[in-house]
Design a protein around this motif. Sequence first.
Motif, PDB file in Angstrom:
ATOM      1  N   LEU A   1       0.656  -1.220  -0.044  1.00 34.59           N
ATOM      2  CA  LEU A   1      -0.060  -0.234  -0.070  1.00 34.59           C
ATOM      3  C   LEU A   1       0.762   1.266   0.006  1.00 34.59           C
ATOM      4  O   LEU A   1       1.941   1.117   0.588  1.00 34.59           O
ATOM      5  CB  LEU A   1      -0.967  -0.138   1.529  1.00 34.59           C
ATOM      6  CG  LEU A   1      -1.750  -1.338   1.377  1.00 34.59           C
ATOM      7  CD1 LEU A   1      -2.723  -1.023   2.807  1.00 34.59           C
ATOM      8  CD2 LEU A   1      -2.612  -1.581   0.182  1.00 34.59           C
ATOM      9  N   CYS A   2       0.159   2.511  -0.545  1.00 31.91           N
ATOM     10  CA  CYS A   2       0.958   3.592  -0.417  1.00 31.91           C
ATOM     11  C   CYS A   2      -0.117   4.783  -0.293  1.00 31.91           C
ATOM     12  O   CYS A   2      -1.227   4.813  -0.782  1.00 31.91           O
ATOM     13  CB  CYS A   2       1.765   3.699  -1.897  1.00 31.91           C
ATOM     14  SG  CYS A   2       2.562   5.245  -2.130  1.00 31.91           S
ATOM     15  N   TYR A   3       0.229   5.818   0.490  1.00 31.47           N
ATOM     16  CA  TYR A   3      -0.521   7.021   0.612  1.00 31.47           C
ATOM     17  C   TYR A   3       0.251   8.065  -0.167  1.00 31.47           C
ATOM     18  O   TYR A   3       1.522   8.195   0.092  1.00 31.47           O
ATOM     19  CB  TYR A   3      -0.771   7.367   2.093  1.00 31.47           C
ATOM     20  CG  TYR A   3      -1.432   8.692   2.015  1.00 31.47           C
ATOM     21  CD1 TYR A   3      -2.780   8.542   2.302  1.00 31.47           C
ATOM     22  CD2 TYR A   3      -0.640   9.938   2.490  1.00 31.47           C
ATOM     23  CE1 TYR A   3      -3.488   9.862   2.361  1.00 31.47           C
ATOM     24  CE2 TYR A   3      -1.585  11.066   2.549  1.00 31.47           C
ATOM     25  CZ  TYR A   3      -2.815  11.034   2.357  1.00 31.47           C
ATOM     26  OH  TYR A   3      -3.608  12.349   2.665  1.00 31.47           O
ATOM     27  N   MET A   4      -0.324   8.967  -0.903  1.00 32.68           N
ATOM     28  CA  MET A   4       0.207  10.211  -1.774  1.00 32.68           C
ATOM     29  C   MET A   4      -0.611  11.386  -1.171  1.00 32.68           C
ATOM     30  O   MET A   4      -1.717  11.484  -1.394  1.00 32.68           O
ATOM     31  CB  MET A   4       0.491  10.035  -2.861  1.00 32.68           C
ATOM     32  CG  MET A   4       1.388   9.061  -3.629  1.00 32.68           C
ATOM     33  SD  MET A   4       1.551   9.162  -5.321  1.00 32.68           S
ATOM     34  CE  MET A   4       2.912   7.953  -5.693  1.00 32.68           C
ATOM     35  N   GLY A   5       0.144  12.278  -0.437  1.00 34.55           N
ATOM     36  CA  GLY A   5      -0.737  13.597  -0.029  1.00 34.55           C
ATOM     37  C   GLY A   5       0.294  14.530   0.438  1.00 34.55           C
ATOM     38  O   GLY A   5       1.566  14.147   0.647  1.00 34.55           O
ATOM     39  N   ASP A   6      -0.128  15.868   0.812  1.00 33.80           N
ATOM     40  CA  ASP A   6       0.755  16.975   1.334  1.00 33.80           C
ATOM     41  C   ASP A   6       1.006  16.554   2.708  1.00 33.80           C
ATOM     42  O   ASP A   6       0.367  17.431   3.557  1.00 33.80           O
ATOM     43  CB  ASP A   6      -0.074  18.205   0.798  1.00 33.80           C
ATOM     44  CG  ASP A   6       1.175  19.288   1.044  1.00 33.80           C
ATOM     45  OD1 ASP A   6       2.249  19.196   1.966  1.00 33.80           O
ATOM     46  OD2 ASP A   6       0.831  20.318   0.495  1.00 33.80           O
ATOM     47  N   ILE A   7       1.542  15.766   3.311  1.00 38.28           N
ATOM     48  CA  ILE A   7       1.837  15.476   4.627  1.00 38.28           C
ATOM     49  C   ILE A   7       2.469  16.299   5.739  1.00 38.28           C
ATOM     50  O   ILE A   7       2.000  16.287   6.874  1.00 38.28           O
ATOM     51  CB  ILE A   7       2.321  13.768   4.424  1.00 38.28           C
ATOM     52  CG1 ILE A   7       3.639  13.950   4.013  1.00 38.28           C
ATOM     53  CG2 ILE A   7       1.606  12.982   4.057  1.00 38.28           C
ATOM     54  CD1 ILE A   7       4.447  12.600   4.341  1.00 38.28           C
ATOM     55  N   ASN A   8       3.137  16.947   5.090  1.00 39.56           N
ATOM     56  CA  ASN A   8       3.930  18.066   5.905  1.00 39.56           C
ATOM     57  C   ASN A   8       3.203  19.357   6.047  1.00 39.56           C
ATOM     58  O   ASN A   8       3.288  19.900   7.175  1.00 39.56           O
ATOM     59  CB  ASN A   8       5.255  18.272   5.407  1.00 39.56           C
ATOM     60  CG  ASN A   8       6.346  16.841   5.564  1.00 39.56           C
ATOM     61  OD1 ASN A   8       6.097  16.213   6.522  1.00 39.56           O
ATOM     62  ND2 ASN A   8       6.932  16.474   4.647  1.00 39.56           N
ATOM     63  N   ARG A   9       2.574  19.870   5.104  1.00 39.25           N
ATOM     64  CA  ARG A   9       1.950  21.272   5.027  1.00 39.25           C
ATOM     65  C   ARG A   9       0.692  20.986   5.690  1.00 39.25           C
ATOM     66  O   ARG A   9      -0.140  22.115   6.183  1.00 39.25           O
ATOM     67  CB  ARG A   9       1.965  21.828   3.593  1.00 39.25           C
ATOM     68  CG  ARG A   9       3.393  22.124   3.337  1.00 39.25           C
ATOM     69  CD  ARG A   9       3.435  23.227   2.214  1.00 39.25           C
ATOM     70  NE  ARG A   9       2.250  22.948   1.201  1.00 39.25           N
ATOM     71  CZ  ARG A   9       1.620  24.151   0.567  1.00 39.25           C
ATOM     72  NH1 ARG A   9       1.936  25.129   0.478  1.00 39.25           N
ATOM     73  NH2 ARG A   9       0.671  23.622  -0.373  1.00 39.25           N
ATOM     74  N   HIS A  10      -0.278  19.750   5.506  1.00 38.86           N
ATOM     75  CA  HIS A  10      -1.465  19.846   5.955  1.00 38.86           C
ATOM     76  C   HIS A  10      -1.567  18.718   6.822  1.00 38.86           C
ATOM     77  O   HIS A  10      -1.464  17.496   6.957  1.00 38.86           O
ATOM     78  CB  HIS A  10      -2.421  18.872   4.693  1.00 38.86           C
ATOM     79  CG  HIS A  10      -2.493  20.174   3.583  1.00 38.86           C
ATOM     80  ND1 HIS A  10      -3.055  19.851   2.375  1.00 38.86           N
ATOM     81  CD2 HIS A  10      -2.175  21.271   3.193  1.00 38.86           C
ATOM     82  CE1 HIS A  10      -3.108  20.751   1.426  1.00 38.86           C
ATOM     83  NE2 HIS A  10      -2.738  21.644   2.067  1.00 38.86           N
ATOM     84  N   ARG A  11      -1.872  19.347   8.063  1.00 37.01           N
ATOM     85  CA  ARG A  11      -1.824  18.463   9.352  1.00 37.01           C
ATOM     86  C   ARG A  11      -2.986  17.486   9.357  1.00 37.01           C
ATOM     87  O   ARG A  11      -2.384  16.069   9.716  1.00 37.01           O
ATOM     88  CB  ARG A  11      -2.398  19.231  10.597  1.00 37.01           C
ATOM     89  CG  ARG A  11      -1.398  20.609  10.871  1.00 37.01           C
ATOM     90  CD  ARG A  11      -1.981  21.336  11.850  1.00 37.01           C
ATOM     91  NE  ARG A  11      -2.565  20.801  13.035  1.00 37.01           N
ATOM     92  CZ  ARG A  11      -3.262  21.605  13.867  1.00 37.01           C
ATOM     93  NH1 ARG A  11      -3.561  22.749  13.783  1.00 37.01           N
ATOM     94  NH2 ARG A  11      -3.699  20.931  15.091  1.00 37.01           N
ATOM     95  N   HIS A  12      -4.075  17.546   8.715  1.00 40.73           N
ATOM     96  CA  HIS A  12      -5.260  16.456   8.556  1.00 40.73           C
ATOM     97  C   HIS A  12      -4.527  15.557   7.805  1.00 40.73           C
ATOM     98  O   HIS A  12      -4.793  14.161   7.869  1.00 40.73           O
ATOM     99  CB  HIS A  12      -6.363  16.970   8.041  1.00 40.73           C
ATOM    100  CG  HIS A  12      -7.419  16.198   8.089  1.00 40.73           C
ATOM    101  ND1 HIS A  12      -7.929  15.361   6.988  1.00 40.73           N
ATOM    102  CD2 HIS A  12      -8.085  15.624   9.253  1.00 40.73           C
ATOM    103  CE1 HIS A  12      -8.823  14.470   7.350  1.00 40.73           C
ATOM    104  NE2 HIS A  12      -9.141  14.820   8.508  1.00 40.73           N
ATOM    105  N   SER A  13      -3.859  15.870   6.598  1.00 40.64           N
ATOM    106  CA  SER A  13      -3.403  14.689   5.773  1.00 40.64           C
ATOM    107  C   SER A  13      -2.288  13.984   6.338  1.00 40.64           C
ATOM    108  O   SER A  13      -2.037  12.728   6.031  1.00 40.64           O
ATOM    109  CB  SER A  13      -2.904  15.436   4.467  1.00 40.64           C
ATOM    110  OG  SER A  13      -3.799  16.090   3.851  1.00 40.64           O
ATOM    111  N   GLY A  14      -1.548  14.387   7.213  1.00 40.89           N
ATOM    112  CA  GLY A  14      -0.479  13.761   7.881  1.00 40.89           C
ATOM    113  C   GLY A  14      -0.911  12.661   8.786  1.00 40.89           C
ATOM    114  O   GLY A  14      -0.342  11.646   8.900  1.00 40.89           O
ATOM    115  N   GLN A  15      -2.090  13.127   9.535  1.00 40.55           N
ATOM    116  CA  GLN A  15      -2.588  12.318  10.169  1.00 40.55           C
ATOM    117  C   GLN A  15      -3.525  11.107   9.783  1.00 40.55           C
ATOM    118  O   GLN A  15      -3.412   9.970  10.123  1.00 40.55           O
ATOM    119  CB  GLN A  15      -3.445  12.928  11.462  1.00 40.55           C
ATOM    120  CG  GLN A  15      -2.750  13.950  12.231  1.00 40.55           C
ATOM    121  CD  GLN A  15      -3.523  14.544  13.364  1.00 40.55           C
ATOM    122  OE1 GLN A  15      -4.776  14.394  13.503  1.00 40.55           O
ATOM    123  NE2 GLN A  15      -3.078  15.632  13.956  1.00 40.55           N
TER     124      GLN A  15
END
Length: 390
Positions: free
Chosen positions: A118-132
């Motif tokens: 599996l893999c997740y792709m998103g703006d994990i560092n700038r978007h707090r919600h995406s990181g969580q």
Amino acid sequence: MDARRIAIALEIDQPYPQHQEVFAGVQRYARSMKGWRCLIDEHPMLQACQRGPEYGRYDGVIARAKPGMQRRLKRHGVPLVNVLYQTASKGTHGVYPDAAELGQAAADHLLERGFRTLCYMGDINRHRHSGQVASAFRRRAESEGAGCTVVEVIDLPYIDASAWIKKEHLLQRWVEQVVPPAGLFMEEAPIARLMVERCQQFGLDVPRDIAVISQHNLRSVVNVEPQISSIEIDNERAGYEAARLLDRLMSGKAVAASPILIPPKGVVGRESTDYFAVRDALVADALRYIAAHLCEPIKVEDIAYHLAVSSRTLQGRFDAALGVGVSQEVRRLRLGKAKRLLTDPSYSIAEVAKESGFARPQLFCAVFRREVGTTPTAFRKQAVGELDTE
């Protein structure tokens, strides 16, 4: 009693469900209340003297509140409910999508289809919600023994040509290096669409080689063929709960300091994940049949009859492909569905049991406690927290 004046600052001009649907939820609660007057004001209490006296007389505000707005309203003593997770802060009440439940739902959807990479792709560092979301997605995958990677894809305006080209190159590199089959969870629906196109360009089949699910259910994007599975976030409920929380604040009632987290409605399965990633085609067909009939009584004999094989053959193929028997896999899938439904307080325990395919609530509770180690009620309390569901 004078009408309560509520300022709504949700950037509803933006073409995103989390703006429009939150607004609809607020309005639904407001219609149930006598004496509420909701006014769209994207800058409540700002330069009130110059704008007129009516702009300085709000009883409460529901907003995607930036830090400046939060400080301004606190200074004026106006109750605020924030619905923008990116700016969540101590001392400001808020209602937000549950990032942990969102990530787990996506991981469960892919794991149930047999994907072990599996893999997740998103703006994990700038978007707090995406990181969580990414963290919860990875935790669930690894708890089931699956491999999981997280790739940062910076969310910049598409008008930025250099940023767009970087995204194209990043997706292309991933496609060139991935070893199918793999399940991919992407933050942005348009980039999920771009990924589907890249996979097809490189001869990878979606969903047999790469299954794709989007974090955002942007219907105009995900409903184009091949349709892309997505998370159905309960934005309208978030708006309703925000209005109800504001009502309590304005009435001076005690309110918990912790934010209210809204679980997603679930996964909207579409073509991009309509596949079961097992090498044995017979087992894949059986899993597809089980998924379609999960809320019904399912016997091994019924599945075998549907697939025109003997029960013994089916059992042997399941054991070879998955390492478990048919009944064990059916039970695992039922419990997975039950866990997701338990995060939605609108379902009673009896309804969860029925929708998950258990003949009786008592049987469901007994199996759940034996397999999960806790009762459905205790699991719900832990998952949903202290959310008031009156």
